[in-house]
Write a protein that holds these residues in place. Structure first.
Motif, PDB file in Angstrom:
ATOM      1  N   PRO A  99       0.823  -1.203   0.000  1.00  0.00           N
ATOM      2  CA  PRO A  99       0.000   0.000   0.000  1.00  0.00           C
ATOM      3  C   PRO A  99       0.862   1.260   0.000  1.00  0.00           C
ATOM      4  O   PRO A  99       2.011   1.243   0.464  1.00  0.00           O
ATOM      5  N   ALA A 100       0.330   2.348  -0.502  1.00  0.00           N
ATOM      6  CA  ALA A 100       1.046   3.618  -0.480  1.00  0.00           C
ATOM      7  C   ALA A 100       1.306   4.036   0.962  1.00  0.00           C
ATOM      8  O   ALA A 100       0.431   3.909   1.830  1.00  0.00           O
ATOM      9  N   GLY A 101       2.507   4.508   1.232  1.00  0.00           N
ATOM     10  CA  GLY A 101       2.835   5.002   2.565  1.00  0.00           C
ATOM     11  C   GLY A 101       2.920   3.943   3.638  1.00  0.00           C
ATOM     12  O   GLY A 101       2.747   4.237   4.821  1.00  0.00           O
ATOM     13  N   LEU A 102       3.184   2.692   3.256  1.00  0.00           N
ATOM     14  CA  LEU A 102       3.266   1.618   4.251  1.00  0.00           C
ATOM     15  C   LEU A 102       4.408   1.908   5.223  1.00  0.00           C
ATOM     16  O   LEU A 102       5.563   2.060   4.810  1.00  0.00           O
ATOM     17  N   PRO A 103       4.122   1.976   6.530  1.00  0.00           N
ATOM     18  CA  PRO A 103       5.200   2.255   7.480  1.00  0.00           C
ATOM     19  C   PRO A 103       6.049   1.024   7.752  1.00  0.00           C
ATOM     20  O   PRO A 103       5.649  -0.105   7.457  1.00  0.00           O
ATOM     21  N   GLY A 104       7.234   1.223   8.300  1.00  0.00           N
ATOM     22  CA  GLY A 104       8.050   0.103   8.736  1.00  0.00           C
ATOM     23  C   GLY A 104       7.378  -0.622   9.880  1.00  0.00           C
ATOM     24  O   GLY A 104       6.530  -0.073  10.587  1.00  0.00           O
ATOM     25  N   GLY A 105       7.750  -1.893  10.045  1.00  0.00           N
ATOM     26  CA  GLY A 105       7.171  -2.671  11.135  1.00  0.00           C
ATOM     27  C   GLY A 105       5.803  -3.242  10.819  1.00  0.00           C
ATOM     28  O   GLY A 105       5.100  -3.706  11.721  1.00  0.00           O
ATOM     29  N   ALA A 106       5.396  -3.202   9.536  1.00  0.00           N
ATOM     30  CA  ALA A 106       4.090  -3.748   9.150  1.00  0.00           C
ATOM     31  C   ALA A 106       4.191  -5.260   8.945  1.00  0.00           C
ATOM     32  O   ALA A 106       5.268  -5.796   8.697  1.00  0.00           O
ATOM     33  N   PRO A 107       3.055  -5.967   9.014  1.00  0.00           N
ATOM     34  CA  PRO A 107       3.062  -7.410   8.745  1.00  0.00           C
ATOM     35  C   PRO A 107       3.313  -7.709   7.270  1.00  0.00           C
ATOM     36  O   PRO A 107       3.300  -6.808   6.413  1.00  0.00           O
ATOM     37  N   LEU A 108       3.512  -8.988   6.972  1.00  0.00           N
ATOM     38  CA  LEU A 108       3.726  -9.458   5.607  1.00  0.00           C
ATOM     39  C   LEU A 108       2.887 -10.716   5.396  1.00  0.00           C
ATOM     40  O   LEU A 108       2.888 -11.612   6.246  1.00  0.00           O
ATOM     41  N   VAL A 109       2.176 -10.784   4.260  1.00  0.00           N
ATOM     42  CA  VAL A 109       1.386 -11.960   3.898  1.00  0.00           C
ATOM     43  C   VAL A 109       1.919 -12.518   2.582  1.00  0.00           C
ATOM     44  O   VAL A 109       2.038 -11.787   1.598  1.00  0.00           O
ATOM     45  N   GLY A 373      -3.615  -1.494  13.332  1.00  0.00           N
ATOM     46  CA  GLY A 373      -3.792  -0.266  12.579  1.00  0.00           C
ATOM     47  C   GLY A 373      -3.209   0.931  13.277  1.00  0.00           C
ATOM     48  O   GLY A 373      -2.594   0.840  14.329  1.00  0.00           O
ATOM     49  N   PRO A 374      -3.408   2.126  12.692  1.00  0.00           N
ATOM     50  CA  PRO A 374      -2.839   3.345  13.255  1.00  0.00           C
ATOM     51  C   PRO A 374      -3.417   3.680  14.612  1.00  0.00           C
ATOM     52  O   PRO A 374      -4.567   3.396  14.902  1.00  0.00           O
ATOM     53  N   THR A 375      -2.624   4.251  15.450  1.00  0.00           N
ATOM     54  CA  THR A 375      -3.062   4.674  16.773  1.00  0.00           C
ATOM     55  C   THR A 375      -2.978   6.194  16.875  1.00  0.00           C
ATOM     56  O   THR A 375      -2.322   6.850  16.086  1.00  0.00           O
ATOM     57  N   VAL A 376      -3.660   6.752  17.867  1.00  0.00           N
ATOM     58  CA  VAL A 376      -3.685   8.196  18.066  1.00  0.00           C
ATOM     59  C   VAL A 376      -2.940   8.518  19.351  1.00  0.00           C
ATOM     60  O   VAL A 376      -3.261   7.963  20.405  1.00  0.00           O
ATOM     61  N   PRO A 377      -1.928   9.381  19.308  1.00  0.00           N
ATOM     62  CA  PRO A 377      -1.211   9.736  20.523  1.00  0.00           C
ATOM     63  C   PRO A 377      -2.183  10.205  21.596  1.00  0.00           C
ATOM     64  O   PRO A 377      -3.074  11.020  21.349  1.00  0.00           O
ATOM     65  N   GLY A 378      -2.029   9.675  22.795  1.00  0.00           N
ATOM     66  CA  GLY A 378      -2.891  10.097  23.901  1.00  0.00           C
ATOM     67  C   GLY A 378      -4.174   9.317  23.995  1.00  0.00           C
ATOM     68  O   GLY A 378      -4.889   9.451  24.982  1.00  0.00           O
ATOM     69  N   LEU A 379      -4.508   8.495  22.982  1.00  0.00           N
ATOM     70  CA  LEU A 379      -5.733   7.691  23.038  1.00  0.00           C
ATOM     71  C   LEU A 379      -5.374   6.213  22.950  1.00  0.00           C
ATOM     72  O   LEU A 379      -5.403   5.608  21.883  1.00  0.00           O
ATOM     73  N   PRO A 380      -4.990   5.645  24.047  1.00  0.00           N
ATOM     74  CA  PRO A 380      -4.641   4.218  24.049  1.00  0.00           C
ATOM     75  C   PRO A 380      -5.890   3.358  23.932  1.00  0.00           C
ATOM     76  O   PRO A 380      -7.020   3.850  23.987  1.00  0.00           O
ATOM     77  N   ALA A 381      -5.684   2.066  23.785  1.00  0.00           N
ATOM     78  CA  ALA A 381      -6.811   1.141  23.731  1.00  0.00           C
ATOM     79  C   ALA A 381      -7.510   1.093  25.085  1.00  0.00           C
ATOM     80  O   ALA A 381      -6.857   1.084  26.137  1.00  0.00           O
ATOM     81  N   PRO A 382      -8.835   1.085  25.079  1.00  0.00           N
ATOM     82  CA  PRO A 382      -9.571   0.945  26.350  1.00  0.00           C
ATOM     83  C   PRO A 382      -9.198  -0.367  27.030  1.00  0.00           C
ATOM     84  O   PRO A 382      -8.949  -1.381  26.376  1.00  0.00           O
ATOM     85  N   SER A 383      -9.171  -0.353  28.329  1.00  0.00           N
ATOM     86  CA  SER A 383      -8.844  -1.557  29.105  1.00  0.00           C
ATOM     87  C   SER A 383     -10.101  -2.094  29.766  1.00  0.00           C
ATOM     88  O   SER A 383     -11.136  -1.440  29.825  1.00  0.00           O
ATOM     89  N   GLY A 384      -9.972  -3.313  30.270  1.00  0.00           N
ATOM     90  CA  GLY A 384     -11.051  -3.901  31.061  1.00  0.00           C
ATOM     91  C   GLY A 384     -12.296  -4.267  30.291  1.00  0.00           C
ATOM     92  O   GLY A 384     -13.398  -4.297  30.869  1.00  0.00           O
ATOM     93  N   LEU A 385     -12.179  -4.560  29.008  1.00  0.00           N
ATOM     94  CA  LEU A 385     -13.373  -4.901  28.229  1.00  0.00           C
ATOM     95  C   LEU A 385     -13.964  -6.217  28.723  1.00  0.00           C
ATOM     96  O   LEU A 385     -13.257  -7.218  28.870  1.00  0.00           O
ATOM     97  N   THR A 386     -15.264  -6.206  28.953  1.00  0.00           N
ATOM     98  CA  THR A 386     -15.985  -7.424  29.318  1.00  0.00           C
ATOM     99  C   THR A 386     -17.170  -7.590  28.373  1.00  0.00           C
ATOM    100  O   THR A 386     -17.724  -6.613  27.871  1.00  0.00           O
TER     101      THR A 386
END
Length: 523
Positions: A99-109, A373-386
């Motif tokens: 894909p265009a703009g693929l960052p380093g550290g991406a997976p490979l299939v 996928g991309p993450t947003v600085p300051g917005l981590p993944a929610p924790s404690g999902l049930t």
């Protein structure tokens, strides 16, 4: 045996995974799914003759001819041939999509085509480039040719080509190494998939290089190292090999001696009406990899998916699916695709690309490619999902708040389903007795979605489970099992039940529409 005839490598009679001629793409989907017996028989004979002609061994000087390809996809990614990737002992050609703009550290299939197909066919029809754009990974598309095999099948049935460090298997590994240098691949997230003969080679590669591949998918293909000679290929494709799970697992362990684990996570895709690579192959793959993982063959969960598909998964000790079997009711030999604009759509129909379900999408979710996928600085993944089933058709979700979030996005089985502003939500209208996977991400004020949480799986109570105990003759008569060459196989799972008579008695348990598993003594 292995794989969709896209003419993949599973061929009838004496030929490896060669598929019957596919119906034109303009025919109705229901017609395309089941190959006409007469046509299949004719193609089987022609294929067998072609594969037994002399001169099927590649010469070092001849590489598969390049195919005409567009430079770009609509999304702006690049599809191109890569040369000089190594000594190439298997005489393959290497194509990549990024894909265009693929960052380093991406997976490979790594995506392997079937017999009579090319890398370009797989690029245009399989759906993997679309998924690469969506989830951010690179794709390697190896290509073989007539210099290696008359029908351009990957040689999953040849010990000089399908083993660690030699032949085509070594060429694919060299491609992985080259792609890693080109794209800065995350070496812990390299995956391999393939159709028919390509599926057979994918299974072999998972066994050969468990230290390289984190996961794989075998579409209409045979178990790893089922055959080591051409003469054994037809038996693998068509017949129950009558090996125990331990014997199947030993084939994997011998392929990479001394490997202590971890092992790849394996998705298995199989049409119940496939007469090129029989459904028993899916059962043998399931037996092989659950035994390698040491997790047994009692399903951890079963659910219904689009296209008449039943997913049965087998979880590791941490509760994460290690092996998943996807059985598609009524589908013949091919790769399941589902053209369209939806989140769970992908691919295009064509010869051995059959309109049923986007197998690539569900495989990507199984591998966890949707969570990188991309993450947003300051917005981590929610924790404690049930996730708690509060009724036969409702699941209640809850999670911890994220500072700075104005709302949250809830994902069910990888697809967004709701955007609540609070930290709780109830999902209703669900199917009873079905497993659902949920994740949640925080949404910033500018509408950008942050990192997703881990997936939590919950199964709604109830469902269609039921058991029948009777002899094989009456199981077939009732439509719970199928008859092939005097032997009986459970419908959907393809598990071997023995001879077709009134003396052999088994219990079958229905775990989904048109899907039955052996349940002797457990119902």
């Amino acid at each position: 045996m292995a794989v969709s005839p896209t003419a993949p490598t599973t061929a009838p009679a004496t030929a490896p995974a060669a598929a019957p001629a596919a119906a034109p793409a303009s025919t109705p989907a229901a017609t395309r799914r089941v190959h006409r017996p007469v046509r299949a028989a004719l193609v089987a004979l022609l294929t067998a003759a072609a594969l037994l002609l002399p001169g099927t061994t590649a010469t070092a000087a001849t590489t598969p001819a390049p195919v005409p390809i567009p430079a770009l996809t609509a999304a702006g990614g690049t599809f191109q041939q890569v040369t000089g990737f190594g000594s190439n002992p298997g005489n393959l050609a290497m194509y990549t999509y990024a894909p265009a703009g693929l960052p380093g550290g991406a997976p490979l299939v790594v995506a392997l085509h079937g017999c009579t197909q090319t890398a370009d066919d797989y690029y245009r029809h399989s759906g993997w480039p679309e998924l690469a754009d969506r989830y951010g990974f690179a794709v390697v598309l190896p290509q073989t040719g007539a210099a290696n095999n008359p029908l351009s099948c990957f040689r999953w049935f040849d010990a000089a080509q399908n083993s660690r460090g030699v032949g085509e298997a070594a060429s694919v590994l060299q491609m992985v190494t080259r792609a890693g240098a080109l794209f800065g691949t995350d070496r812990g997230r390299v995956f391999v998939t393939g159709l028919s003969a390509g599926g057979g080679m994918a299974a072999d590669l998972l066994a050969d290089y468990p230290d390289v591949f984190a996961g794989g998918a075998v579409d209409a293909g045979p178990p790893a190292h089922c055959a080591a000679t051409l003469s054994a290929a037809s038996s693998c494709q068509n017949d129950d090999q009558r090996l125990t799970p331990a014997q199947w697992a030993e084939k994997v362990r011998r392929a990479a001696p001394g490997h202590p684990g971890p092992w790849p996570r394996v998705a298995i895709w199989q049409g119940t009406a496939d007469t090129t690579v029989r459904p028993v192959n899916a059962t043998e793959l399931r037996d092989q990899w659950t035994e390698v993982w040491g997790i047994g063959r009692s399903p951890s969960g079963t659910r219904s998916l689009p296209g008449g598909t039943t997913e049965t998964h087998y979880d590791d000790a941490g509760g994460r699916p290690a092996v998943a079997l996807y059985s598609i009711a009524g589908m013949g030999h091919g790769l399941a695709v589902a053209p369209g604009p939806g989140t769970d759509n992908c691919g295009a129909t064509g010869a051995y690309f059959l309109d049923a379900i986007c197998s690539g999408y569900h495989t990507a979710l199984f591998w966890g490619l949707d969570s990188g996928g991309p993450t947003v600085p300051g917005l981590p993944a929610p924790s404690g999902l049930t996730a708690t089933a509060t009724g036969g058709d409702t699941v209640a979700l809850g999670w911890q708040p994220v500072t700075g979030a104005v709302s949250y996005r809830v994902f069910r089985d990888g697809a967004p389903v709701a955007d609540p502003t609070g930290t709780a939500w109830a999902d209703g209208g669900l199917s009873a007795g079905t497993a659902y996977g949920y994740a949640v991400a925080a949404v910033a004020a500018d509408g950008t979605t942050g990192a997703r949480s881990g997936t939590v799986t919950v199964t709604t109570p109830g469902g269609p489970a039921a058991c029948w105990t009777t002899d094989n003759y009456h199981q077939v008569a009732a439509g719970r099992a199928t008859l092939t060459g005097g032997l009986v196989y459970a419908l959907g799972s393809g598990q071997a039940m023995g001879l077709w008579n009134t003396f052999t008695v088994h219990t079958l348990r229905r775990t989904g529409p048109g899907y039955y598993v052996l349940a002797d003594g457990s119902c």
